[in-house]
Scaffold this motif. Structure first.
Motif, mmCIF file in Angstrom:
data_model
loop_
_atom_site.group_PDB
_atom_site.id
_atom_site.type_symbol
_atom_site.label_atom_id
_atom_site.label_comp_id
_atom_site.label_asym_id
_atom_site.label_seq_id
_atom_site.Cartn_x
_atom_site.Cartn_y
_atom_site.Cartn_z
ATOM 1 N N GLN A 297 8.286 13.211 0.298
ATOM 2 C CA GLN A 297 7.129 13.403 -0.896
ATOM 3 C C GLN A 297 7.461 14.315 -1.458
ATOM 4 N N ILE A 333 5.357 4.228 6.755
ATOM 5 C CA ILE A 333 3.946 4.210 5.979
ATOM 6 C C ILE A 333 3.062 5.147 6.565
ATOM 7 N N LYS A 381 -0.269 4.822 -7.016
ATOM 8 C CA LYS A 381 0.200 3.686 -7.028
ATOM 9 C C LYS A 381 1.556 4.890 -7.516
ATOM 10 N N ASN A 382 1.473 5.465 -8.616
ATOM 11 C CA ASN A 382 3.273 5.270 -8.823
ATOM 12 C C ASN A 382 4.304 5.896 -7.950
ATOM 13 N N ASN A 384 4.065 4.235 -5.082
ATOM 14 C CA ASN A 384 3.794 3.470 -3.919
ATOM 15 C C ASN A 384 2.731 3.416 -2.717
ATOM 16 N N GLY A 385 1.951 3.986 -3.125
ATOM 17 C CA GLY A 385 0.811 4.627 -2.149
ATOM 18 C C GLY A 385 -0.274 3.437 -2.530
ATOM 19 N N THR A 386 -1.658 3.208 -1.435
ATOM 20 C CA THR A 386 -2.248 3.109 -2.144
ATOM 21 C C THR A 386 -3.917 3.851 -1.644
ATOM 22 N N ILE A 403 0.858 6.015 1.897
ATOM 23 C CA ILE A 403 1.433 6.626 1.476
ATOM 24 C C ILE A 403 3.335 6.435 2.539
ATOM 25 N N PRO A 404 4.837 5.481 1.126
ATOM 26 C CA PRO A 404 5.661 5.885 1.836
ATOM 27 C C PRO A 404 6.270 7.226 2.807
ATOM 28 N N ASN A 408 9.957 6.328 -2.057
ATOM 29 C CA ASN A 408 11.032 5.097 -2.742
ATOM 30 C C ASN A 408 10.512 5.057 -4.130
ATOM 31 N N SER A 409 9.908 5.879 -4.672
ATOM 32 C CA SER A 409 8.805 4.950 -5.831
ATOM 33 C C SER A 409 10.486 6.064 -7.405
ATOM 34 N N LYS A 410 9.540 5.628 -8.794
ATOM 35 C CA LYS A 410 10.024 6.473 -9.856
ATOM 36 C C LYS A 410 10.357 7.458 -9.907
#
Ligand code: ADP
Length: 410
Positions: A297, A333, A381-382, A384-386, A403-404, A408-410
């Motif tokens: 990450q 996750i 959010k960007n 792919n977490g919360t 968070i992954p 696997n995000s942008k």
């Protein structure tokens, strides 16, 4: 026939006093008498009709039908109206068809059976009727056209109304945004002036005092003030970094650089820095097994998120309390939660806690900008977490982020 010849003058008198055409036929449907109106109507002279079969006045195509009809009629000997409700035609000498209505009156004279037909030329009426039908049709067409026009006008109007509604909604939402923006600006300015004023005056005091400690044995005091200045400069620097972060997030310019690292590295770093902020008797607990977790990450962002949660936990908790970090993961996750025993968040403030610049009433006495959680939420959010929380006022809060394990995000 003879009888009619005998009483010709009487018959003539009767039939000539009637304005309708009169034709009398015997039981063989031979014409035995006609009046002038009928001659005018059909264009014949008396001689041309007397003794002729009635067919001479009837369209060819209904001769057969007509014969049996009249026979049947003579047998029954009742009065009858013909042509009502259907098209009945006579044939003019010229061959032209004349629309007629006929009333049939059977009678007997000296043992002979006759039928007197009263014939009315209804050409004029038919013409009028046709005119009316035409007019009605034209009217109907006009009505249909107008209805169509009205219909399309209505559709046009409806579209226009819809367009205006959309425009109105847009204007309203633009106005709302503008108002919100103004409110935010006002909040921002008051927050900036407040948040900068205190550390700046602290720095000013320390520098003034620093200048006064000139003796060598006053080094300790000088160090203390230098630390204060450094702390406060750091604090201001953090706020500025937060503002820059907001700007980058808002403009979509934030980019993430994933690397592979151990979670323990981030936690150690964050806890080490946080230790300097701990109040008397406060401690941070975290599980020993954090070494097991490896992430791919953006390390800096992980650090930023976690330190935000931990700094809040410290800031909003009193002395002699424990701040607990829990970590768990599935194969994809990672979940980290930070639990404190602090002031908690009042129920009415909870729905707004991630809104930018929002600060709960009970937190106002502590320094803060209301930006941190908003930034954390945007970053997660960007990626792919919360982030979520549970909190009870005066009891404490738990903030949980996921968070992954592998970006696997942008
Ligand atoms: P700041 O702490 O600078 O005000 P944050 O965005 O980090 O901004 O937090 C927003 C608000 O959420 C805080 O002002 C406070 O009211 C509330 N808050 C956040 N964390 C906690 C916590 N651990 N305990 C109680 N209140 C909290």
């Amino acid at each position: 026939m003879k009888i009619f010849e005998k009483d010709n003058s009487l018959l003539n008198f009767i039939s000539e006093s009637i304005s309708e055409g009169v034709v009398i036929v015997d039981n063989k449907q031979q014409i035995v008498s006609v009046n002038n109106s009928l001659l005018d109507m059909f264009g014949y002279s008396t001689e041309e009709l007397i003794g002729k079969h009635l067919d001479i006045l009837i369209p060819k195509e209904i001769h057969e039908k007509h014969k049996s009809y009249v026979k049947d009629f003579i047998k029954k000997s009742d009065k009858r109206q013909m042509g009502h409700g259907r098209n009945l035609f006579g044939v003019h000498k010229s061959g032209a068809y004349i629309p007629v209505e006929a009333g049939l009156n059977p009678f007997e004279w000296e043992n002979y059976k006759y039928v007197m037909a009263l014939v009315i030329d209804i050409s004029e009426r038919v013409k009028q009727e046709q005119k009316i039908i035409k007019l009605n049709a034209a009217l109907e067409e006009r009505i249909q056209e107008r209805t169509k026009e009205l219909h399309s006008n209505v559709i046009e109007l409806e579209r226009e109304i819809e367009k205006r509604k959309i425009a109105e909604r847009k204007i309203k939402s633009a106005l709302k945004k503008e108002r919100e923006l103004n409110e935010l600006k006002t909040k921002f300015l008051s927050m900036v002036s407040h948040e900068f004023k205190t550390p700046l005056s602290g720095i000013l005091t320390s520098t003034i005092l620093l200048g006064k400690y000139k003796l060598e044995e006053q080094q300790e005091k000088r160090d203390k003030h230098l630390r204060t200045i450094t702390d406060k400069v750091h604090y201001l620097n953090n706020i500025l970094n937060d503002f820059l972060s907001v700007e980058r997030l808002d403009s979509g310019k934030e980019t993430y650089r994933p690397t592979t690292f151990k979670l323990s590295k981030v936690i150690n770093e964050v806890v080490y820095n946080a230790n300097m902020l701990l109040k008397g008797g406060q401690r941070i607990d975290f599980p020993p097994e954090v070494d097991e977790y490896t992430l791919t990450q953006d390390e800096k962002i992980m650090e930023l998120c976690l330190s935000n949660l931990i700094h809040n936990a410290i800031k909003y908790s009193p002395e002699n309390t424990t701040i607990k970090i829990d970590v768990e993961s599935t194969d994809k996750i990672l979940t980290i939660s930070v639990t404190d025993q602090g002031m908690g968040i009042p129920a009415e403030a909870q729905p707004h806690i991630f809104s930018r610049y929002f600060r709960a009433e009970n937190a106002i006495n502590d320094q803060g900008t209301g930006i941190g959680l908003n930034i954390v939420k945007s970053h997660l959010k960007n990626l792919n977490g919360t982030i979520s929380f549970v909190s009870s006022e005066n009891e404490g809060s738990t903030f949980t982020m996921t968070i992954p394990l592998v970006a696997n995000s942008k």
